[in-house]
Design a protein around this motif. Structure first.
Motif, mmCIF file in Angstrom:
data_model
loop_
_atom_site.group_PDB
_atom_site.id
_atom_site.type_symbol
_atom_site.label_atom_id
_atom_site.label_comp_id
_atom_site.label_asym_id
_atom_site.label_seq_id
_atom_site.Cartn_x
_atom_site.Cartn_y
_atom_site.Cartn_z
ATOM 1 N N SER A 189 -10.733 4.248 4.007
ATOM 2 C CA SER A 189 -10.558 3.464 4.844
ATOM 3 C C SER A 189 -11.606 2.857 6.069
ATOM 4 O O SER A 189 -11.909 1.861 6.345
ATOM 5 N N THR B 162 -8.748 14.523 -1.208
ATOM 6 C CA THR B 162 -8.400 13.032 -1.297
ATOM 7 C C THR B 162 -8.308 12.307 0.224
ATOM 8 O O THR B 162 -8.516 10.942 0.730
ATOM 9 N N VAL C 55 0.443 -1.259 0.147
ATOM 10 C CA VAL C 55 0.064 0.053 0.702
ATOM 11 C C VAL C 55 0.569 1.453 -0.125
ATOM 12 O O VAL C 55 0.840 2.174 -1.206
ATOM 13 N N THR D 134 -10.496 9.287 1.543
ATOM 14 C CA THR D 134 -9.152 8.408 2.158
ATOM 15 C C THR D 134 -9.619 7.720 3.334
ATOM 16 O O THR D 134 -9.976 6.477 3.816
ATOM 17 N N ILE E 10 -4.237 7.391 -4.518
ATOM 18 C CA ILE E 10 -4.107 6.492 -3.630
ATOM 19 C C ILE E 10 -5.471 5.596 -3.175
ATOM 20 O O ILE E 10 -5.056 4.510 -2.451
ATOM 21 N N MET E 11 -5.241 5.101 -4.845
ATOM 22 C CA MET E 11 -5.920 4.031 -4.693
ATOM 23 C C MET E 11 -5.319 3.493 -5.170
ATOM 24 O O MET E 11 -5.384 1.963 -5.043
ATOM 25 N N CYS F 208 1.205 3.415 -3.412
ATOM 26 C CA CYS F 208 0.350 5.465 -3.462
ATOM 27 C C CYS F 208 1.856 6.527 -3.537
ATOM 28 O O CYS F 208 1.155 7.433 -4.264
ATOM 29 N N THR G 51 -2.168 4.494 3.428
ATOM 30 C CA THR G 51 -2.894 5.572 2.343
ATOM 31 C C THR G 51 -2.782 6.055 3.143
ATOM 32 O O THR G 51 -2.377 7.512 2.456
ATOM 33 N N ILE H 209 -4.605 -1.024 3.807
ATOM 34 C CA ILE H 209 -5.657 -0.156 3.450
ATOM 35 C C ILE H 209 -5.610 1.486 4.360
ATOM 36 O O ILE H 209 -4.757 2.671 3.699
ATOM 37 N N GLY I 264 -3.093 1.585 -3.604
ATOM 38 C CA GLY I 264 -2.738 0.397 -2.474
ATOM 39 C C GLY I 264 -3.972 -0.704 -2.362
ATOM 40 O O GLY I 264 -4.389 -1.487 -2.503
ATOM 41 N N ALA I 265 -5.370 0.225 -2.548
ATOM 42 C CA ALA I 265 -6.321 -0.336 -2.318
ATOM 43 C C ALA I 265 -7.030 -1.627 -3.688
ATOM 44 O O ALA I 265 -7.008 -2.136 -3.082
#
Length: 741
Positions: free
Chosen positions: A77, A69, A29, A73, A220-221, A33, A241, A237, A223-224
Motif C-alpha cells: 500500500s 500478508t 481489487v 500489504t 493479496i496480489m 483478492c 487488499t 490497491i 488486485g495489484a
C-alpha cells in the motif's frame, strides 16, 4: 550496453496501456483478492490442515500467514500510493524501487509462480469435479480441458472475465452460509477438545502444513496484478487488499474452529470434501468449490500475463519483447496469456496439488520479502520523493515482513529456500552483467546517498589526520583525449585508494561558453566510461586558464573532502612558465600539493608503463615524504607491479655516504615501504640525477615555486634537471602526511 531507457514508456503508449479498463476497488481489487484467497485450499485442503495441525496449530498457521500478508500489504500500500502505478503489479513496484536487476529477476519468478497457481487451482477444481463424474475418467484430461476453458475466457478479455466474478462471489458466499449453518448444528465441544492439539501423520509437520496453507493467502496480489486496469490504483490497491485480508482472515479462523468441532481427526485427514459433509446443503459446497477454484484460476490466468507483458515492455530480456504487444483498445496481453497457459498445462501434466503448493509458496515468499525490503529501503534512505499517501506503514513493519518471509522460507524447507534464492540470485547476476540502463529511478541511489551523506559528515572532523591521508587528485586534463598522460597518471595514483577528478578550463564568458561547457563535460563522461575510470568530470568557464584552475581548486569537493593534489602538465616554453609560476605560488598559498608531469616519450599504449625502476630523489622531508608516498601508490597499481622503488640522494663527498644510506634505510623502514636506497657522490647534482635515472621508468623530483620575476630561470633549471629522462614528476608538497603514520 542493453538499454531500456525510454523504450518502456514508448511501448506502453504505443500499445494503448493508458486506456485500460478503469475498474474500481470492489471490481478490480477486493473481489479478485477474496475469490483467490477463498479458493481451492479452503474447500479441499483446509480440513486436512486442521486434522494434522489441530485447531490451535491451524489458528497459529492462519495468524502467522495473515501476519506476513498483512505486513506485506502495508508495504504494498505504501509503495502503491507513492508512485504512478502501471501494469505489472508487484513486479512494477519492486523494479521501480529496487531497480531493474531486482525487478527483472523477481518478475520472472513471480510470473512463474502465478502461472503454476493456475495449474494448482485447476487441479483442485478437477479433484472436486471427479467426485461427481463416473469412475475411469482421466483426471489429467479433465484438468487439461478445464485449463483450456480458463484460457479461452481470459483470452476474450479481462472485462468479460471480471463481469462474471460477482456471480462466482455469490456462489462462494452461499456455500459458506451453507457450511456455517451445518456447522452450527453439528458443532460439538468434546470433538473440538479432541482436535485441539496436533496429530501429525505420514511425516507431516507444522511447517509442511504451513507450506500447504500459505498459497491460500497469496491472493493479496490478485488486485495489484491488475494495476494497469484500475481506475485509481493508489486508492483501490490499499483499500481493497486490506479489506480482503481482514475479511478472509476472519473466515479462515472461524472455519478452523468449526471444522475442528464437527468431525473427528480421521475424517478431517482422509476426506478432502469434509466441508461438504458438514454443510447444511452439500450441493452448495460443491457449487462453491467449483466457483472458487475456477475464479482463482481465472484470477491467476489474468494476473500472470500482465506481469509478463509489463516485464517484456521494459525490455529487460530481449527474447521476451514480443510478449509485450497488446491486443485491442485495452491492450490485452494475449501472447502472454498463451505462454501462461502453456506453463500451467505443463504443471498439470507433471505435478499434483500437494507438490505444486510448496513451490508456489517459495516463489511468493521471495516476492513478498523483496516487496517489504523495497519499502524498508525507501523509508530508511529518507528520500524526499518517498511520500506515500498511505500512512500506516513504518520501516519496522517492512523490515519485520522481510525477515518473516526469510525465516518462514527456511523453516518450511531450507533446501527449496536455497534453490529459490539461488535461482533469483542467478537471474539478478545475469541482469547485472548485461548492464541495464533503466529510465526509472530506484532506491539504490537513495540508499547510497544516505550512506554517503552520513559518512561525509563523519569524515569532516576525522579525514585530515596524517594517518588517513589519501590522494584526492585534481588532474587538469583538458578534454582527457588531449592530455592522456595526466589522466593515466592520475588514475594510477588513485585507482585503489583515492579520488580522481578530471578538470578542464574553458576560457571565455559563461554566456558564450555555456553549451560548450555542457558538451565538454559530456565528453569527459564518455572518456571515463570508455576507459572504465573511477573518476569525476569537472568543467568550468573562466576568463583565463589560471583563474579557472584556481576556481576548480577552491570549489571542488564537499567540506574538507576536497582536492589535496593538483596534477598539471609541464609548460614547454618560457612565456607559459611566467604565467605558470604565479599559479604554483597561488596553489601553495591554498595549501594544495602540486605534481607537474613532464613526459617526453610517445608510447603506443599510454596505459602500459615502460620497464625500469621508480626513482625518488630525496632532498629532505619538505617534498620528500609526498614523493615517496606517491611512488609507493604508483607501484601498488597492477600496471606497475614488479618494478622497484629506489630512494636516492646526491652527496658532495664519500665521507657522508654511510650516514646518508642509514638515514634513507631508516626512512623506508619507518614508512613500511619496500625499496632500495642508493647514495650518489657528485659535485654536479643535475648530471648525477640524469646519469643514474636515465633508464628509470619514472622519476620524482622535488621543487619549490619560483619567486616573482624568477620564472624564466626556473624554467631553464627544471628543463636542465629533467634532461633526457622520459617521465619526470616535479612535486611541490603542502604537507598533511607523514611516512611513519
Amino acid at each position: 550496453m542493453s538499454s531500456v531507457s525510454n523504450h518502456s514508456l514508448a511501448a506502453r503508449q504505443a500499445s494503448g496501456q493508458a486506456s485500460g479498463h478503469g475498474f474500481g476497488t470492489i471490481t478490480g481489487v477486493f473481489t479478485p483478492c477474496v475469490l483467490t484467497i477463498l479458493g481451492v485450499i479452503m474447500f479441499l485442503r483446509f480440513g486436512f490442515v486442521v486434522g494434522q495441525a489441530g485447531v490451535v496449530g491451524t489458528i497459529a498457521i492462519v495468524l502467522f500467514s495473515n501476519a506476513i500478508t498483512l505486513l506485506t500489504t502495508l508495504s504494498l500500500s505504501a509503495i502503491a500510493t507513492n508512485t504512478k502505478v502501471e501494469g505489472g503489479g508487484a513486479y512494477f513496484l519492486i523494479s521501480r524501487s529496487l531497480g531493474a536487476e531486482f525487478g527483472g529477476a523477481i518478475g520472472l519468478v513471480f510470473f512463474a509462480a502465478q502461472a503454476l497457481s493456475v495449474a494448482m487451482y485447476v487441479i483442485g477444481f478437477t479433484e472436486a469435479l471427479l467426485t461427481y463424474l463416473p469412475e475411469g475418467i482421466s483426471p489429467t484430461l479433465v484438468a487439461s480441458l478445464t485449463n483450456v476453458a480458463v484460457f479461452g475466457c481470459v483470452a476474450i478479455g479481462a472485462g468479460w472475465t471480471l463481469k462474471i466474478q460477482f456471480l462466482i462471489l455469490a456462489s462462494v458466499l452461499v456455500s459458506l452460509l451453507s457450511f456455517y449453518a451445518g456447522a452450527w448444528n453439528a458443532f460439538d465441544l468434546e470433538t473440538l477438545a479432541r482436535n485441539r492439539g496436533p496429530g501429525f501423520t505420514g511425516g507431516e509437520t507444522f511447517w509442511t502444513m504451513f507450506a500447504l496453507f500459505f498459497p491460500a493467502v497469496t491472493g493479496i496480489m490478485a488486485g495489484a496484478n491488475m494495476s494497469g486496469d484500475l481506475r485509481n490504483p493508489a486508492r483501490s490497491i490499499p483499500l481493497g487488499t486490506l479489506t480482503a485480508v481482514f475479511v478472509t482472515g476472519l473466515i479462515y479462523l472461524s472455519e478452523a474452529i468449526l471444522i475442528g468441532g464437527c468431525r473427528d481427526r480421521e475424517a478431517l485427514i482422509t476426506n478432502n470434501l469434509v466441508l461438504s459433509d458438514i454443510a447444511l446443503m452439500p450441493v452448495l459446497i460443491a457449487a462453491g468449490v467449483f466457483a472458487a477454484t475456477i475464479s482463482s484460476a481465472l484470477g491467476s490466468m489474468m494476473g500472470a500475463p500482465r506481469i509478463l507483458q509489463s516485464l517484456a515492455r521494459d525490455r529487460l530480456f530481449r527474447t521476451l519483447e514480443p510478449l509485450g504487444v497488446g491486443s485491442g483498445s485495452n491492450s490485452e496481453p494475449r501472447r502472454a496469456i498463451l505462454v501462461t497457459f502453456l506453463i500451467s498445462q505443463a504443471g498439470i501434466l507433471l505435478a499434483d496439488l500437494n507438490s505444486i503448493a510448496p513451490l508456489i509458496t517459495m516463489a511468493f515468499l521471495v516476492t513478498y520479502g523483496l516487496l517489504n525490503l523495497a519499502t524498508f529501503y525507501e523509508s530508511i534512505t529518507k528520500n524526499p520523493s518517498y511520500r506515500p499517501q498511505f500512512k500506516f506503514c513504518h520501516w519496522t513493519t517492512s523490515l519485520a515482513g522481510a525477515i518473516g518471509c526469510g525465516v518462514v522460507m527456511l523453516l518450511i524447507d531450507w533446501r527449496w529456500a536455497f534453490v529459490s534464492i539461488a535461482l533469483f540470485a542467478a537471474l539478478h547476476w545475469y541482469l547485472s552483467k548485461i548492464d541495464l540502463s533503466a529510465d526509472w529511478g530506484n532506491v539504490n541511489s537513495g540508499l547510497l546517498f544516505e550512506r554517503t551523506r552520513k559518512n561525509l559528515l563523519k569524515l569532516e572532523g576525522e579525514l585530515y589526520h596524517p594517518k588517513n591521508w589519501r590522494p584526492f587528485v585534481l588532474a587538469l586534463s583538458g578534454t582527457g583525449f588531449s592530455r592522456p598522460h595526466l589522466v593515466v597518471f592520475g588514475s594510477w595514483l588513485t585507482s585503489k585508494t583515492g579520488v580522481l577528478t578530471l578538470g578542464q578550463v574553458i576560457p571565455g564568458e559563461l554566456d558564450d561558453r555555456h553549451q560548450r561547457r555542457i558538451s565538454q563535460e559530456r565528453l569527459l563522461h564518455t572518456m571515463i566510461g570508455e576507459h572504465d575510470l573511477n573518476a569525476f568530470p569537472a568543467v568550468v568557464v573562466a576568463s583565463d586558464y589560471v583563474s579557472g584552475v584556481e576556481a576548480l581548486v577552491q570549489c571542488q569537493g564537499l567540506g574538507r573532502l576536497r582536492p589535496n593534489v593538483v596534477l598539471l602538465g609541464c609548460p614547454l616554453s618560457v612565456d607559459r612558465m611566467k604565467t605558470f609560476g604565479g599559479l604554483l605560488r597561488n596553489l601553495k598559498g591554498l595549501s594544495r600539493s602540486v605534481v607537474v608531469l613532464r613526459r617526453t616519450d610517445d608510447p603506443d599504449d599510454d596505459w602500459q608503463p615502460p620497464s625500469g625502476t621508480v626513482d625518488v630523489w630525496w632532498r629532505g622531508r619538505a617534498n620528500g615524504e609526498l614523493m615517496v608516498l606517491l611512488a609507493h601508490l604508483l607501484l601498488q597499481n597492477e600496471h606497475w607491479r614488479g618494478r622497484e622503488l629506489r630512494l636516492l640522494r646526491v652527496v658532495d663527498n664519500k665521507a657522508g655516504i654511510e650516514e646518508v644510506r642509514k638515514h634513507l634505510d631508516g626512512l623506508l623502514k619507518e614508512a613500511r615501504i619496500p625499496g632500495v636506497t642508493k647514495v650518489v657522490v657528485s659535485k654536479d647534482s643535475e648530471l648525477a640525477i640524469q646519469t643514474t635515472s636515465r633508464n628509470a621508468a619514472f622519476v620524482f623530483l622535488g621543487m619549490q615555486p619560483p619567486n616573482p620575476g624568477d620564472e624564466e630561470a626556473f624554467f631553464y633549471r627544471t628543463e636542465k634537471l629533467a634532461g633526457g629522462m622520459s617521465r619526470v614528476a616535479f612535486v611541490q608538497s603542502a604537507g598533511g602526511m607523514r611516512l611513519e603514520s
